[in-house]
Design a protein around this motif. Structure first.
Motif, PDB file in Angstrom:
ATOM      1  N   LEU A 149      26.509  42.096  40.857  1.00  0.00           N
ATOM      2  CA  LEU A 149      25.144  41.652  41.148  1.00  0.00           C
ATOM      3  C   LEU A 149      24.404  41.247  39.881  1.00  0.00           C
ATOM      4  N   HIS A 150      24.646  41.947  38.792  1.00  0.00           N
ATOM      5  CA  HIS A 150      23.995  41.603  37.531  1.00  0.00           C
ATOM      6  C   HIS A 150      24.452  40.229  37.039  1.00  0.00           C
ATOM      7  N   SER A 151      25.732  39.920  37.176  1.00  0.00           N
ATOM      8  CA  SER A 151      26.220  38.611  36.746  1.00  0.00           C
ATOM      9  C   SER A 151      25.635  37.491  37.610  1.00  0.00           C
ATOM     10  N   ILE A 152      25.441  37.750  38.892  1.00  0.00           N
ATOM     11  CA  ILE A 152      24.796  36.769  39.769  1.00  0.00           C
ATOM     12  C   ILE A 152      23.337  36.594  39.370  1.00  0.00           C
ATOM     13  N   GLU A 153      22.677  37.687  39.013  1.00  0.00           N
ATOM     14  CA  GLU A 153      21.284  37.621  38.563  1.00  0.00           C
ATOM     15  C   GLU A 153      21.151  36.773  37.293  1.00  0.00           C
ATOM     16  N   ILE A 154      22.028  36.979  36.336  1.00  0.00           N
ATOM     17  CA  ILE A 154      21.983  36.224  35.078  1.00  0.00           C
ATOM     18  C   ILE A 154      22.161  34.733  35.346  1.00  0.00           C
ATOM     19  N   ALA A 155      23.155  34.378  36.148  1.00  0.00           N
ATOM     20  CA  ALA A 155      23.398  32.965  36.462  1.00  0.00           C
ATOM     21  C   ALA A 155      22.224  32.371  37.226  1.00  0.00           C
ATOM     22  N   SER A 156      21.644  33.131  38.136  1.00  0.00           N
ATOM     23  CA  SER A 156      20.502  32.641  38.915  1.00  0.00           C
ATOM     24  C   SER A 156      19.303  32.352  38.021  1.00  0.00           C
ATOM     25  N   LYS A 157      19.043  33.223  37.070  1.00  0.00           N
ATOM     26  CA  LYS A 157      17.922  33.002  36.150  1.00  0.00           C
ATOM     27  C   LYS A 157      18.163  31.775  35.274  1.00  0.00           C
ATOM     28  N   PHE A 158      19.393  31.579  34.839  1.00  0.00           N
ATOM     29  CA  PHE A 158      19.723  30.403  34.034  1.00  0.00           C
ATOM     30  C   PHE A 158      19.506  29.130  34.837  1.00  0.00           C
ATOM     31  N   VAL A 159      20.027  29.105  36.064  1.00  0.00           N
ATOM     32  CA  VAL A 159      19.880  27.920  36.923  1.00  0.00           C
ATOM     33  C   VAL A 159      18.406  27.678  37.237  1.00  0.00           C
ATOM     34  N   SER A 160      17.667  28.737  37.490  1.00  0.00           N
ATOM     35  CA  SER A 160      16.234  28.608  37.765  1.00  0.00           C
ATOM     36  C   SER A 160      15.505  27.949  36.602  1.00  0.00           C
ATOM     37  N   SER A 161      15.847  28.325  35.387  1.00  0.00           N
ATOM     38  CA  SER A 161      15.195  27.715  34.219  1.00  0.00           C
ATOM     39  C   SER A 161      15.539  26.233  34.104  1.00  0.00           C
ATOM     40  N   LYS A 162      16.755  25.871  34.450  1.00  0.00           N
ATOM     41  CA  LYS A 162      17.153  24.456  34.411  1.00  0.00           C
ATOM     42  C   LYS A 162      16.455  23.657  35.511  1.00  0.00           C
ATOM     43  N   VAL A 163      16.299  24.242  36.685  1.00  0.00           N
ATOM     44  CA  VAL A 163      15.614  23.564  37.784  1.00  0.00           C
ATOM     45  C   VAL A 163      14.154  23.306  37.416  1.00  0.00           C
ATOM     46  N   ARG A 164      13.509  24.298  36.806  1.00  0.00           N
ATOM     47  CA  ARG A 164      12.106  24.129  36.393  1.00  0.00           C
ATOM     48  C   ARG A 164      11.939  23.029  35.351  1.00  0.00           C
ATOM     49  N   ALA A 165      12.946  22.847  34.501  1.00  0.00           N
ATOM     50  CA  ALA A 165      12.860  21.856  33.427  1.00  0.00           C
ATOM     51  C   ALA A 165      13.636  20.581  33.749  1.00  0.00           C
ATOM     52  N   ALA A 166      14.058  20.413  34.983  1.00  0.00           N
ATOM     53  CA  ALA A 166      14.925  19.287  35.349  1.00  0.00           C
ATOM     54  C   ALA A 166      14.316  17.933  35.030  1.00  0.00           C
ATOM     55  N   GLY A 167      13.033  17.782  35.256  1.00  0.00           N
ATOM     56  CA  GLY A 167      12.386  16.506  34.966  1.00  0.00           C
ATOM     57  C   GLY A 167      12.392  16.186  33.480  1.00  0.00           C
ATOM     58  N   LEU A 168      12.147  17.180  32.667  1.00  0.00           N
ATOM     59  CA  LEU A 168      12.119  16.985  31.215  1.00  0.00           C
ATOM     60  C   LEU A 168      13.505  16.744  30.636  1.00  0.00           C
ATOM     61  N   LEU A 169      14.508  17.362  31.245  1.00  0.00           N
ATOM     62  CA  LEU A 169      15.871  17.271  30.721  1.00  0.00           C
ATOM     63  C   LEU A 169      16.712  16.208  31.421  1.00  0.00           C
ATOM     64  N   ASP A 170      16.087  15.425  32.293  1.00  0.00           N
ATOM     65  CA  ASP A 170      16.777  14.373  33.041  1.00  0.00           C
ATOM     66  C   ASP A 170      17.964  14.932  33.834  1.00  0.00           C
ATOM     67  N   LEU A 171      17.702  15.976  34.601  1.00  0.00           N
ATOM     68  CA  LEU A 171      18.751  16.620  35.385  1.00  0.00           C
ATOM     69  C   LEU A 171      18.695  16.267  36.864  1.00  0.00           C
ATOM     70  N   TYR A 172      17.808  15.379  37.243  1.00  0.00           N
ATOM     71  CA  TYR A 172      17.770  14.916  38.628  1.00  0.00           C
ATOM     72  C   TYR A 172      18.799  13.804  38.788  1.00  0.00           C
ATOM     73  N   GLY A 173      19.286  13.639  39.989  1.00  0.00           N
ATOM     74  CA  GLY A 173      20.189  12.536  40.275  1.00  0.00           C
ATOM     75  C   GLY A 173      21.634  12.982  40.392  1.00  0.00           C
ATOM     76  N   VAL A 174      22.480  12.001  40.631  1.00  0.00           N
ATOM     77  CA  VAL A 174      23.895  12.274  40.883  1.00  0.00           C
ATOM     78  C   VAL A 174      24.677  12.326  39.586  1.00  0.00           C
TER      79      VAL A 174
END
Length: 85
Positions: free
Chosen positions: A5-30
């Motif tokens: 569960l802790h490893s899932i939590e760590i990965a979830s927090k990392f992905v959450s930070s990338k989703v929040r910054a997706a517009g700035l980091l050009d992470l939208y799209g295919v």
């Protein structure tokens, strides 16, 4: 179980930070590829897949990881003490 569960939590927090910054980091799209089920892979899909696989590998709690983004199961050979597949 708490290690898993802790490893899932760590990965979830990392992905959450990338989703929040997706517009700035050009992470939208295919990403330009297709996953195992034939869907078009998006940039955030690739980031999430890599984050969860890396975190689960490092947890030493898993022997096999299955993901929609991989055609074959990911066998973690270096961790024979993993309890979960």
């Amino acid at each position: 179980f708490s290690t898993l569960l802790h490893s899932i939590e760590i990965a979830s927090k990392f992905v959450s930070s990338k989703v929040r910054a997706a517009g700035l980091l050009d992470l939208y799209g295919v990403h330009g590829t297709q996953n195992a089920s034939g869907d078009v892979v998006k940039k955030l899909d690739v980031i999430a897949h890599e984050a969860f696989v890396t975190s689960l590998r490092r947890s030493r709690a898993c022997r096999v990881i299955v993901s929609e983004e991989s055609e074959e199961p990911i066998v973690v050979n270096d961790h024979r003490d993993g309890h979960y597949t």
